[in-house]
Scaffold this motif. Structure first.
Motif, PDB file in Angstrom:
ATOM      1  N   ARG B 123       0.810  -1.219   0.000  1.00 30.60           N
ATOM      2  CA  ARG B 123       0.000   0.000   0.000  1.00 30.60           C
ATOM      3  C   ARG B 123       0.836   1.257   0.000  1.00 30.60           C
ATOM      4  N   SER B 125       0.193   5.122   1.256  1.00 32.04           N
ATOM      5  CA  SER B 125      -0.799   5.939   1.946  1.00 32.04           C
ATOM      6  C   SER B 125      -0.111   7.066   2.684  1.00 32.04           C
ATOM      7  N   ASN B 417      -8.191   0.932  -4.125  1.00 24.79           N
ATOM      8  CA  ASN B 417      -8.076   0.826  -2.676  1.00 24.79           C
ATOM      9  C   ASN B 417      -7.934  -0.650  -2.313  1.00 24.79           C
ATOM     10  N   ARG B 425     -13.383   4.061  -3.600  1.00 26.55           N
ATOM     11  CA  ARG B 425     -12.598   5.155  -3.001  1.00 26.55           C
ATOM     12  C   ARG B 425     -11.118   4.851  -3.208  1.00 26.55           C
ATOM     13  N   VAL B 427      -6.983   5.245  -4.195  1.00 25.85           N
ATOM     14  CA  VAL B 427      -5.903   6.144  -3.801  1.00 25.85           C
ATOM     15  C   VAL B 427      -5.644   7.050  -5.009  1.00 25.85           C
ATOM     16  N   ASP B 446      -5.547   8.802   0.123  1.00 27.32           N
ATOM     17  CA  ASP B 446      -6.457   7.664   0.173  1.00 27.32           C
ATOM     18  C   ASP B 446      -7.864   8.203   0.380  1.00 27.32           C
ATOM     19  N   GLU B 449      -9.972   7.789   3.606  1.00 32.93           N
ATOM     20  CA  GLU B 449      -9.671   8.469   4.876  1.00 32.93           C
ATOM     21  C   GLU B 449     -10.886   9.265   5.370  1.00 32.93           C
TER      22      GLU B 449
END
Lengths: 566, 478
Positions: B123, B125, B417, B425, B427, B446, B449
């Motif tokens: 990931r 983020s 995501n 949703r 990134v 992201d 969030e």
């Protein structure tokens, strides 16, 4: 708790150097010996011991590959006495490998695979589709790691950001466009529909059990499919569906070239597909250019050539996986009848039972469709070919070949005449029986017995004369009880009443000047009378029911039991 | 005595590190139920138990380039760099400087912990991955392992630039070998399959280790090099989808090679037809439609009869056939479509539709084509399972999609995501401020969030055409 400052031991290169020597010896053993050779096993055992020793002293062993000067371990050069071209480090270096790490566990299996790859790569041609890196990649090593440099990538294109990065639009303009877009109600609706995920069922992101099963089955099928047959089906579809002459010409050319490759690879299923589909195309595709048609028509001829066919049969005999009966049947059905002699000559030479069985069954279609080929094989000078042909005559009752069987009565080889008896009996036509009768007087005892038995089984009464003559000329003079018994039984069975008087003479021993026959001959005569089974035979037997000789008496009583008439 | 215990500790520490590395690697490469994965987790639990038996707890600490196990330094040098550096990089990525396991830790906890590390290490983020890791460890019942951030001064080091560079090199090599292949085919020469193999193997490696960067590069859809970039993109999409469907590394290679070669038949289509702007005539279209079967002949010629790439030939022939065998070319003989052909077909349509080509200068937005593929799966002749795999890879808003956020910022979708619940949703990389200033290097955000009150900080309100803003999405990935 230990002191971290004291935890690092000074490197000692001797065990690593020793290990590398063992690795190179292992590589040589793989190069020189087969896995079942004791030298091979011993060398790898030593190598495993070498790794065990190293693991007791340290963890991973990482070597810098220095090319022709060998390896470097923790700054210490470890040279080798090998010639440059035999040097492991050089083999690795020239394909781009710069560090090599062995990790604990490598000794179990991966080191053997690793050395196998190194050995293989040394014999690869420069234009081969593999090099050391591609082969190592395929091995999926877990306890071996390597770092490499990419060679020959200087001319690769370079990705660059577009020129736009240098000229971004004015912020006001961006801002205005964003505002306009957001305020556009119709666009907003579309956007919201997408964002709300309504168009995308939430289950989209997870495969359910049935879908997972479906995919697994598809994947299994992918790897079980016959790739060559699949591609061949495409080629034949292209041939039939696309009318461009150059494409058709190319497809035919490809098929022509593929055939020897399939044969070389022992893929007889693919060969059979080429032959059968060519036949289909020839039947269906009337518009095929004559030159191309001729090439397809001649494909089977090439396989029927003795040299090619011998190669096929040899490859079949040596192959580990054998084609299906259907594929073989297809292969041989497509062959020209001239292939018959070669197949029959090879049959007894084959070492693999499965192949022999398959081939014997596969040759049946040729015999059925081309009996004339069997006829030619009967005239062969090769004993094995004649024997094979006789078995086919017997198995398929090839009556049309009966005329070609007759000359074999005089064949010098006993096994040929023995097989001939079976073939003639199976055909069973009057002409065949006539030939069989000639074998009653054959020079070989077994052939005589076999032919008499065959005639007896067939109840062929016309053979009585030959049997009578033989009994008079030879059998009575012989001491072979087995043959005597077979002849006498046939004599009685086929002669019926005609045989009673001669047999009676032999059995009864009446009169002063009559020759007195030995008990065995008399017992045979009694048995023969039993086979004749007529009233007169019974009467003769009744007359000697109390014969003094126990052997004769027993034979008489047994024969009387066999006669069913009151 | 001290010497003995020190040596033993060092040896056990090395064994633990190797087992830890093996567990991370197998979990990344294979499914959990895989025998090798299971064995590596057994080893991890067993080697950890040895250390806990020795000193009641196991502490793994990163300090600079060194790893300490219970205060014993395990030197990171050429002896062990491969496994140790992987562990260090994984822990650093999720902002872990210290990991402590206490008595009571069992195999299940190790499994959950290692799986979380693997998932989070993939990931990107801007939020704290460490917080997320801690939270998920708590909900996953990992009660006997704790993690802490690095001590001050040992700050986080990102290797994103290096990853991007590696992905770029892999992509460039893919484009290069495809150009060579097409050129060889046009000139009727045999081609070097060694280079092609290396390129595909490299793409497989990158997909397994650095998928986000490589998939990002598929946004390169330049029509000047369309034939080549398209082949590489289809190769990347296919391998990534195959990975999600659980294909082994060698199967991914087979699939990747077939995907890279799927359009080789176009090398026999005259350039004036291939590059014709505007509509094709009936005859020209017929020639264009011949490319799948021309691909068969091309691939057979590529290397000679001894090394025919049969599986790739099948895909080249079938990639425009629909699951019900309509489409083209037509078949007379019975045929069941290869799963690889179906997979490449999905990747092919997605990439082609979203690319600017000479004859289709206005590409369809990625989310729109995905929507069409989902709604009309049957009509388009796709296998639904494979469309799902593509969506799983790309999300609802595929990588490279240009979106407007409710903050009035423009953004480019960077990656899906990883949380399936938040598939809508993604990134994103913010590429403009709310006032319209375009960023060259905007921050990654992201969209999953939330604020303290639980509302999402940012949401997509619209998908837009990047051309309206003179933006080329691939600029943000190269």
């Amino acid at each position: 708790v230990t002191n971290p400052q004291n935890a690092v031991a000074e490197p000692d290169a001797s065990s690593v150097a020793e290990l590398l020597q063992l690795v190179e010896k292992g590589l040589r053993a793989i190069q020189l010996y087969l896995p079942n050779n004791p030298m091979y096993s011993q060398s790898l055992d030593n190598l495993r011991k070498g790794f065990a020793k190293v693991w007791a002293e340290m963890g991973d062993v990482t070597l810098r590959v220095k090319g022709s000067s060998g390896f470097d371990w923790q700054g210490i050069e470890i040279a080798s006495s090998e010639d440059k071209n035999d040097l492991l480090a050089w083999t690795l270096y020239k394909d781009g490998i710069r560090t090599l790490t062995f990790m604990p566990g490598v000794e179990e299996d991966e080191i053997v695979r690793f050395l196998g790859v190194v050995n293989r790569v040394r014999s690869l041609a420069t234009d081969a589709e593999d090099d050391l890196l591609t082969l190592l990649w395929e091995q999926e090593f877990f306890h071996i790691q390597y770092m490499y440099v990419e060679l020959g990538t200087d001319d690769m294109p370079s990705l660059q950001s577009s020129a736009n990065f240098g000229t971004p639009p004015a912020p006001e303009s961006v801002n205005q466009t964003v505002q306009e877009e957001v305020q556009d109600e119709s666009a907003k609706e579309t956007a919201l529909a997408i964002a709300s995920m309504e168009d995308f069922d939430s289950t989209l992101y997870f495969l359910d059990d049935a879908e997972i099963r479906h995919f697994k089955e598809e994947l299994e099928r992918e790897y079980q499919q016959d790739l060559r047959s699949n591609v061949l089906a495409m080629l034949f579809d292209i041939l039939e569906l696309h009318e461009y002459d150059n494409a058709r010409g190319r497809v035919v050319e490809i098929l022509e070239h593929l055939l020897p490759h399939f044969l070389g690879a022992g893929d007889f299923t693919a060969v059979a597909v080429v032959l059968s589909e060519s036949r289909t195309v020839l039947e269906r595709l009337s518009g095929l250019e004559p030159k191309l048609r001729q090439v397809l028509e001649q494909l089977p001829d090439r396989l029927s050539q003795p040299e090619t066919l011998s190669q096929i049969l040899q490859a079949l005999d040596e192959a580990l996986v054998h084609p299906t009966e259907e594929a073989l049947g297809e292969l041989f059905k497509s062959m020209k009848p001239e292939a018959m002699d070669t197949i029959l000559a090879w049959l007894p030479r084959l070492h693999t039972d499965t192949v022999r069985d398959l081939l014997e069954r596969a040759v049946d279609p040729i015999a059925q469709y081309h009996p004339e080929a069997v006829g030619r094989a009967l005239k062969s000078e090769d004993r094995a070919v004649i024997l094979g042909a006789l078995r086919l005559v017997e198995r398929h009752n090839l009556q049309t070949l009966v005329g070609q069987l007759a000359p074999l009565v005089g064949h010098t080889d006993v096994s040929v005449r023995m097989s001939l008896v079976d073939a003639l009996a199976a055909v069973g036509t009057p002409v065949a029986m006539q030939s069989l009768r000639r074998l009653v007087a054959d020079g070989d005892r077994d052939v005589r017995i076999a032919s008499v038995k065959a005639l007896t089984e067939k109840g062929h009464r016309q053979a009585f004369e030959e049997i009578d003559a033989q009994v008079q000329e030879k059998v009575l003079k012989s001491t072979d009880l087995g043959e005597k018994r077979v002849f006498f039984e046939a004599y009685g069975l086929l002669g019926g009443d005609k045989s009673v008087e001669p047999l009676s003479t032999l059995l009864v021993n009446k009169g002063l000047l009559k020759r007195k026959w030995d008990p065995e001959t008399r017992a045979c005569a009694a048995a023969a009378l039993g086979k004749a089974g007529t009233a007169s035979a019974k009467a003769v037997l009744e007359g000697v029911r109390a014969d003094k000789d126990p052997l004769v008496r027993n034979a008489v009583l047994k024969a009387l039991r066999e006669i069913r008439i009151p | 005595m001290i010497e003995v215990s020190e040596a033993k500790l060092r040896q056990s520490g090395r064994q633990f590190l190797i087992a830890f590395y093996a567990a991370l690697r197998t979990l990344k490469l294979y499914p959990l139920e895989n025998e090798q994965t299971q064995k590596s987790l057994d080893d991890l639990a067993a080697t950890a138990a040895v250390l806990i038996d020795l000193e009641d707890e196991l502490e793994l600490r990163i300090a600079g380039e060194f790893l300490f196990v219970n205060e014993t330094r395990l030197r990171l040098d050429l002896d062990n760099y491969a496994s140790f550096s992987h562990v260090i990089n994984t822990l650093r990525h999720v902002e872990v400087g210290l990991m402590r396991a206490k008595e009571g830790v069992d195999r299940r906890q190790w499994q959950v912990f290692a799986a979380l590390l693997v998932a989070l290490s993939a990931r990107e983020s801007e939020n704290s991955l460490l917080s997320e890791l801690r939270e998920k460890m708590g909900t996953g019942g990992v009660l006997h392992i704790t993690v802490e951030p690095p001590v001050a001064g040992e700050g986080l080091q990102t290797d994103e630039a290096e990853r991007k560079e590696m992905a770029k090199r892999t992509y460039e090599r893919g484009v290069g070998v495809t150009k060579e292949l097409v050129s060889s085919a046009r000139m009727g020469r045999t081609a070097s399959m060694k280079k092609v193999k290396r390129a595909v193997q490299g793409i497989v490696d990158q997909v397994l280790n650095n998928e986000t960067s490589l998939v990002g590069l598929t946004t390169i859809r330049d029509y000047d090099d369309y034939t080549f970039t398209h082949s590489v993109n289809v190769c990347i999409f296919s391998i990534s989808m195959g990975r999600r469907l659980g294909l082994s590394k060698l199967q991914l290679y087979d699939l990747g090679l077939a995907a890279l070669l799927h359009d080789m038949g176009k090398s026999r289509v005259p350039l004036e037809i291939l590059n014709k702007a505007g509509g094709l005539t009936k005859d020209e279209w017929a020639i264009m439609q011949a490319h799948p079967w021309l691909g068969v002949l091309t691939l057979i010629d590529l290397q000679g009869y001894a090394d025919i790439p049969y599986r790739s030939i099948i895909v080249a022939y079938e990639h425009h056939m629909k699951v019900n065998l309509t489409g083209y070319p037509k078949s007379i003989r019975p045929r069941t479509l290869s799963i690889f052909s179906k997979l490449v077909s999905v990747a092919d349509v997605f990439d082609a539709a979203t690319s600017r080509r000479v004859y289709a200068t206005t590409p369809i937005q990625p989310d729109e084509i995905l929507r069409q593929m989902t709604i009309n799966t049957e009509k388009l002749g796709f296998d639904l399972v494979l469309v799902k795999a593509l969506i799983n890879l790309l999300g609802i808003y595929p990588v490279g999609t240009c979106v407007i956020l409710d903050t009035y910022e423009l953004a480019i979708v960077h990656s899906a995501n990883p949380d399936n619940e938040l598939i809508n949703r993604p990134v994103v990389r913010i590429i403009s401020s709310d006032l319209g200033a375009i960023h060259k290097e905007g921050p990654l955000v992201d969209l999953g969030e939330r604020d303290a009150d639980g509302t999402f900080k940012r949401s997509i309100i619209k998908v837009t055409d990047p051309a309206k803003y003179n933006i080329i999405p691939s600029d943000y990935f190269v």
